[in-house]
Scaffold this motif. Structure first.
Motif, mmCIF file in Angstrom:
data_model
loop_
_atom_site.group_PDB
_atom_site.id
_atom_site.type_symbol
_atom_site.label_atom_id
_atom_site.label_comp_id
_atom_site.label_asym_id
_atom_site.label_seq_id
_atom_site.Cartn_x
_atom_site.Cartn_y
_atom_site.Cartn_z
ATOM 1 N N TYR A 164 0.815 -1.203 0.000
ATOM 2 C CA TYR A 164 0.000 0.000 0.000
ATOM 3 C C TYR A 164 0.860 1.270 0.000
ATOM 4 O O TYR A 164 2.016 1.265 0.421
ATOM 5 C CB TYR A 164 -0.917 0.018 1.222
ATOM 6 C CG TYR A 164 -1.968 -1.059 1.224
ATOM 7 C CD1 TYR A 164 -2.594 -1.472 0.052
ATOM 8 C CD2 TYR A 164 -2.356 -1.663 2.419
ATOM 9 C CE1 TYR A 164 -3.562 -2.454 0.061
ATOM 10 C CE2 TYR A 164 -3.336 -2.648 2.441
ATOM 11 C CZ TYR A 164 -3.933 -3.046 1.250
ATOM 12 O OH TYR A 164 -4.896 -4.022 1.274
ATOM 13 N N THR A 165 0.233 2.355 -0.458
ATOM 14 C CA THR A 165 0.864 3.665 -0.436
ATOM 15 C C THR A 165 0.291 4.488 0.719
ATOM 16 O O THR A 165 -0.659 4.073 1.393
ATOM 17 C CB THR A 165 0.611 4.417 -1.749
ATOM 18 O OG1 THR A 165 -0.793 4.720 -1.852
ATOM 19 C CG2 THR A 165 1.030 3.583 -2.946
ATOM 20 N N GLN A 223 6.415 6.139 -4.811
ATOM 21 C CA GLN A 223 5.124 5.691 -4.319
ATOM 22 C C GLN A 223 5.307 4.768 -3.110
ATOM 23 O O GLN A 223 4.495 4.783 -2.191
ATOM 24 C CB GLN A 223 4.354 4.948 -5.427
ATOM 25 C CG GLN A 223 3.948 5.826 -6.603
ATOM 26 C CD GLN A 223 2.693 6.639 -6.347
ATOM 27 O OE1 GLN A 223 1.655 6.082 -6.029
ATOM 28 N NE2 GLN A 223 2.788 7.954 -6.481
ATOM 29 N N ASN A 224 6.370 3.971 -3.151
ATOM 30 C CA ASN A 224 6.717 3.081 -2.043
ATOM 31 C C ASN A 224 8.183 3.265 -1.679
ATOM 32 O O ASN A 224 8.974 3.768 -2.475
ATOM 33 C CB ASN A 224 6.460 1.613 -2.407
ATOM 34 C CG ASN A 224 4.990 1.292 -2.578
ATOM 35 O OD1 ASN A 224 4.539 1.004 -3.680
ATOM 36 N ND2 ASN A 224 4.240 1.339 -1.489
ATOM 37 N N VAL A 276 4.820 1.314 2.515
ATOM 38 C CA VAL A 276 4.434 2.717 2.653
ATOM 39 C C VAL A 276 5.651 3.571 2.993
ATOM 40 O O VAL A 276 6.460 3.209 3.852
ATOM 41 C CB VAL A 276 3.359 2.869 3.753
ATOM 42 C CG1 VAL A 276 3.132 4.341 4.079
ATOM 43 C CG2 VAL A 276 2.053 2.235 3.317
ATOM 44 N N CYS A 277 5.768 4.708 2.326
ATOM 45 C CA CYS A 277 6.850 5.639 2.627
ATOM 46 C C CYS A 277 6.518 6.447 3.874
ATOM 47 O O CYS A 277 5.361 6.775 4.128
ATOM 48 C CB CYS A 277 7.066 6.603 1.460
ATOM 49 S SG CYS A 277 7.700 5.829 -0.038
ATOM 50 N N ARG A 289 1.627 0.274 7.621
ATOM 51 C CA ARG A 289 2.355 -0.564 6.658
ATOM 52 C C ARG A 289 1.749 -1.961 6.666
ATOM 53 O O ARG A 289 1.842 -2.690 7.653
ATOM 54 C CB ARG A 289 3.836 -0.600 7.039
ATOM 55 C CG ARG A 289 4.771 -1.158 5.981
ATOM 56 C CD ARG A 289 6.217 -1.106 6.463
ATOM 57 N NE ARG A 289 7.132 -1.676 5.473
ATOM 58 C CZ ARG A 289 7.830 -0.970 4.599
ATOM 59 N NH1 ARG A 289 7.739 0.344 4.598
ATOM 60 N NH2 ARG A 289 8.636 -1.557 3.734
#
Length: 544
Positions: free
Chosen positions: A52-53, A190-191, A200-201, A372
């Motif tokens: 996921y983002t 994006q990641n 997730v960043c 995350r």
């Protein structure tokens, strides 16, 4: 939503130890999930591919509101589908989305704010969204129509939480809409990789976006006052929004919980906002670090007559409790209160003060869930789904982790986000509504068997906004003094019941009930009988 290094420039005060030893709770608080029995047939599911983002896991909100004015709380659930349930006051809810005119809504919706912006006696709704946003006008308690364009509200880039409040004291509710980060389909990255695992960043990767404040000009029109009122001085990356008159100035201030940015306490002087968070002591954690602020709420947990502040934070961060010391100063004392250790390892989003057993002291409920989805591949001891928590207030000087109160499904791990508080069956015990973004809503019925006396006050403003939002209600019952604020704001992407709930402990009579309205004048009543819902109109002379 990740840890950062310490920041200079913050010198928090040191809190001395409590004088008396805390007394642990002797009340067995109990919450039970009744969502299925109540008829809440709704399910959230995160759309899109794994991993996921940051957009996918920001989550959703919910609301308790009485949209038709029948005295019973209804429920709004926000997601890809907007669903409205009408409550019967006895724990049953009927899906009235079609009748309510909400089936045609199109948007990537996240959260909501509730307030009667046109003072017609029926609550309206603002829906926050990614690259959008919708203002829903309540037509006579029967249905909603979109009033976004007519009101002059612009689409927001990445809106999270929002709140209605009368900022300038003209008797009309204004609107604040928070924005998060600059992120779209073309944003790089994006990641991000953690130990070779993409996911997730952290928010530090992205530039902050900032919120907007709209002044209610009347006639269904709003004017963007972000720059004229200097609200653009905020840090950005805001996830939680809550208004309160924390210093008794007669004007509401705005607390913004920001994600790994300094928190903002925007104080309004009648002409513009100024950020006083750093000097007040609530911009950072007690050790001077920026926090991953999510949900936020105001409440007087020690009954000293001043509203304190709670901010939900990321994993490995203290969930901050800022005690209002007066004179515009706060001290962060979650560790001394006993909350820090128990809540530290969770990622907290929804957060609300509530008096669950009516003992006259505010307890706390928190919804947890990681950001995350594959966090277990990075940290073997951490999970995406996390159990919600409940902390019982033991005499205003200590909180016990009483999460066992969340029985059965109520205490099961979820990907928790939004949280709203309200008494949906009018029995005087505060219930809760929680969001699981990979599951169903949790309707947490308060089934505590032994509770104190109580009063719920439904305010109707005259010169003030009709909701009475921003008013402060004080009940004096013997030696007990309880101070509570009228607001629907707080928590995370959600809106709570506007009725003011006061737990009274063993007091069978309220000696004095006072209401300080937003314009500063006070209505006082004596000999109010507890254990009921009362309506108080601004300027009313008879005892309610």
């Amino acid at each position: 939503m990740m840890l950062t290094g310490a920041l200079a420039g913050c010198h928090p005060q040191q809190q001395t130890a409590p004088r008396a030893a805390p007394q642990p709770s002797t009340t067995a608080v109990r919450f039970v999930d009744l969502s299925t029995q109540a008829g809440l047939n709704y399910h959230w599911e995160i759309a899109g591919p794994h991993p996921y983002t940051i957009r996918q896991t920001i989550g959703n909100g919910c609301a308790f509101l009485d949209y038709d004015g029948d005295g019973n709380l209804d429920i709004l659930l926000v997601g890809d589908k907007i669903v409205l349930y009408r409550g019967d006051g006895h724990g049953k809810f009927a899906d009235v989305t079609v009748q309510g005119g909400l089936t045609g809504l199109q948007g990537d919706y996240f959260g909501c704010a509730v307030g009667d912006y046109d003072n017609d006696g029926f609550p309206d709704i603002y829906l926050t969204a990614y690259q959008g946003g919708t203002l829903l006008h309540n037509v006579g308690g029967k249905s909603f129509v979109s009033a976004t364009k007519a009101a002059g509200l612009a689409p927001q880039p990445f809106a999270s939480s929002a709140a209605f409040v009368d900022i300038d004291g003209d008797g009309k509710l204004d609107l604040y809409v928070a924005n998060y980060v600059k992120f779209d389909a073309d944003t790089v990255p994006q990641n991000c990789s953690v130990n070779g695992v993409m996911g997730v960043c952290p928010p530090r990767v992205y530039d902050p976006d900032k919120g907007v404040v709209y002044r209610n000009a009347g006639g269904g029109k709003f004017v963007d006052m972000t720059r004229p009122w200097k609200a653009d001085s905020a840090s950005g990356k805001t996830l939680g929004v809550a208004f309160a008159d924390f210093d008794g100035s007669g004007r509401p201030s705005l607390m913004l919980a920001n994600d790994e940015m300094a928190g903002n306490l925007l104080r309004f002087d009648g002409k513009s906002f100024s950020d006083v968070a750093a000097t007040a002591g609530c911009a950072y954690s007690a050790n001077g670090n920026a926090i991953g602020g999510m949900g936020v709420d105001w409440g007087d947990y020690d009954n000293d007559g001043r509203l304190d502040l709670a901010v939900a934070t990321f994993q490995h961060e203290v969930k901050c409790i800022y005690h209002n010391d007066g004179r515009g100063l706060f001290t962060e004392n979650a560790s001394l209160l006993g909350i820090a250790a128990s809540a530290r390892e969770n990622v907290a989003f929804g957060l609300k003060w509530l008096d669950a057993d009516n003992d006259g002291r505010l307890d706390m409920m928190i919804t947890n869930g990681h950001t995350r989805d594959n966090v277990a591949d990075v940290d073997k001891g951490t999970t995406f789904k996390q159990a919600s928590q409940f902390f019982h207030n033991d005499g205003g000087v200590h909180f016990s982790d009483a999460s066992a109160a969340l029985t059965g499904d109520a205490g099961a791990p979820i990907v928790g986000r939004g949280l709203a508080i309200g008494d949906f069956d009018n029995d005087g015990k505060m219930d809760a509504l929680a969001v699981d973004i990979e599951g169903h809503p949790l309707l947490l019925h308060n089934e505590t068997s032994s509770v104190g006396h109580w009063l719920e006050v439904n305010l109707i403003g005259a010169k003030s906004n009709r909701d009475g939002q921003g008013a402060v209600v004080v009940a004096q019952a013997g030696t007990l003094q309880v101070t509570r604020e009228c607001t629907t704001s707080g928590s995370y992407m959600s809106a709570s019941d506007k009725r003011v709930h006061l737990g009274l402990g063993g007091a069978s009579t309220i000696d004095t009930l006072s209401v300080r309205w937003p314009d500063g004048h006070v209505d006082k009543y004596s000999g109010v009988e507890p254990d009921r819902v009362v309506t108080v109109k601004e300027g009313q002379t008879s005892t309610p």
